[in-house]
Write a protein that holds these residues in place. Structure first.
Motif, PDB file in Angstrom:
ATOM      1  N   VAL A  23       8.019 -62.678 -37.572  1.00 24.46           N
ATOM      2  CA  VAL A  23       6.978 -62.694 -36.552  1.00 24.46           C
ATOM      3  C   VAL A  23       7.639 -62.381 -35.207  1.00 24.46           C
ATOM      4  N   PRO A  24       7.889 -61.092 -34.953  1.00 29.39           N
ATOM      5  CA  PRO A  24       8.598 -60.691 -33.725  1.00 29.39           C
ATOM      6  C   PRO A  24       7.810 -61.040 -32.467  1.00 29.39           C
ATOM      7  N   TYR A  25       8.563 -61.274 -31.395  1.00 28.11           N
ATOM      8  CA  TYR A  25       7.948 -61.488 -30.087  1.00 28.11           C
ATOM      9  C   TYR A  25       8.870 -60.885 -29.036  1.00 28.11           C
ATOM     10  N   GLY A  26       8.414 -59.804 -28.415  1.00 28.64           N
ATOM     11  CA  GLY A  26       9.239 -59.129 -27.417  1.00 28.64           C
ATOM     12  C   GLY A  26      10.584 -58.745 -28.015  1.00 28.64           C
ATOM     13  N   PRO A  27      11.680 -59.110 -27.352  1.00 29.83           N
ATOM     14  CA  PRO A  27      13.009 -58.754 -27.868  1.00 29.83           C
ATOM     15  C   PRO A  27      13.503 -59.691 -28.965  1.00 29.83           C
ATOM     16  N   TYR A  28      12.703 -60.701 -29.324  1.00 29.50           N
ATOM     17  CA  TYR A  28      13.158 -61.725 -30.269  1.00 29.50           C
ATOM     18  C   TYR A  28      12.626 -61.453 -31.668  1.00 29.50           C
ATOM     19  N   TYR A  29      13.542 -61.369 -32.603  1.00 28.55           N
ATOM     20  CA  TYR A  29      13.185 -61.135 -34.005  1.00 28.55           C
ATOM     21  C   TYR A  29      13.216 -62.479 -34.733  1.00 28.55           C
ATOM     22  N   ILE A  30      12.047 -63.070 -34.884  1.00 23.25           N
ATOM     23  CA  ILE A  30      11.918 -64.379 -35.520  1.00 23.25           C
ATOM     24  C   ILE A  30      11.649 -64.151 -37.003  1.00 23.25           C
ATOM     25  N   TRP A  31      12.527 -64.649 -37.862  1.00 21.46           N
ATOM     26  CA  TRP A  31      12.386 -64.374 -39.293  1.00 21.46           C
ATOM     27  C   TRP A  31      12.969 -65.531 -40.106  1.00 21.46           C
TER      28      TRP A  31
END
Length: 201
Positions: free
Chosen positions: A176-184
Motif C-alpha cells: 500500500v504505497p504512499y508517496g515515496p514510501y513503499y509499505i509492504w
C-alpha cells in the motif's frame, strides 16, 4: 451535510474494527502452496499502531538490522521477559524506537495477530496519541519517522498484491504505497486487516 449515523472520523471506523470477528493473518496468506510445519514455535512480539490527529505513525527501519532491514514498519519488537504483558511490549518499543511518551498513549484495543516469515507472532496494538509529539528516532534501529493519513490506509482500493522471489520461490504480498514510501509485507498485511474490518463511511 453528513447523513445521520454516518462515520466521518476514520479512527471511529477503525474502532469499529476492534469489535468485529477477527482471525489471525500471516505472511503466507497469499501463498496457499506453502505448508507450515506442525508444532512450529513462534516468538511473541508486538507493534504499536499509533494514530495521532487522523494519521498513522510509521518508521523506516535501519538497513543494518537483521530482521526486515530498510522496510516500513510500526514501532515494535519481541516481547522481553520483563514486559508484564504484550501491550507493555508495544509501548516500551515505541518509546525506545521513536521517543513516544507512554503517558500520551491511549490504548484502544488489539488488531488480529500476525505471523511473520521470520518466526514472530505479532500482536498489533491500536492506540490514540494525545498532545504534541516530536519523534526521536533510535539510532541504529530507525532511519526515519513519518506518518500516513489513516483514511488513505482504510481504502481497500489503495492495496495491491505484488510478488518477489524469496528463498528460491515466488512470494505474494500486499503493498500500500504512499508517496515515496513503499509499505509492504507484514506492515501492509496488518493495515489491510484493519481496512477489511473497518466499516465503510
Amino acid at each position: 451535510m453528513t447523513g445521520r449515523g454516518a462515520v466521518t472520523d476514520p479512527l471511529e471506523r477503525a474502532l469499529r474494527a476492534l469489535r468485529a470477528a477477527r482471525a489471525p493473518s500471516s505472511d503466507y496468506d497469499l501463498n496457499p502452496g506453502v505448508v507450515l510445519p506442525e508444532g512450529r514455535r513462534l516468538r511473541a512480539a508486538a507493534v504499536l499502531v499509533p494514530v495521532r490527529e487522523g494519521r498513522v505513525i510509521l518508521t523506516k527501519r535501519s538497513s543494518k538490522l537483521r530482521h526486515h532491514p530498510g522496510q516500513i514498519a510500526f514501532p515494535g519488537g519481541k516481547q522481553d521477559a520483563g514486559d508484564p504483558d504484550i501491550t507493555a511490549t508495544a509501548l516500551r518499543e515505541a518509546e525506545e524506537e521513536i521517543g513516544l511518551d507512554q503517558r500520551s498513549v491511549e490504548v484502544l484495543g488489539f488488531l488480529p495477530r500476525h505471523e511473520t516469515v521470520t518466526g514472530f507472532d505479532v500482536t498489533p496494538v491500536l492506540a490514540r496519541v494525545h498532545g504534541a509529539f516530536e519523534p526521536r528516532a533510535e539510532q541504529g534501529e530507525v532511519d526515519e519517522v513519518f506518518d500516513v493519513p489513516l483514511a488513505h490506509l482504510l481504502e481497500l482500493g489503495r492495496y495491491r498484491v505484488e510478488k518477489r522471489r524469496w528463498r528460491g520461490d515466488w512470494r505474494r504480498y500486499y503493498a500500500v504505497p504512499y508517496g515515496p514510501y513503499y509499505i509492504w509485507g507484514a506492515t501492509a498485511r496488518i493495515l489491510r486487516n484493519l481496512a477489511d474490518l473497518a466499516e465503510p463511511e
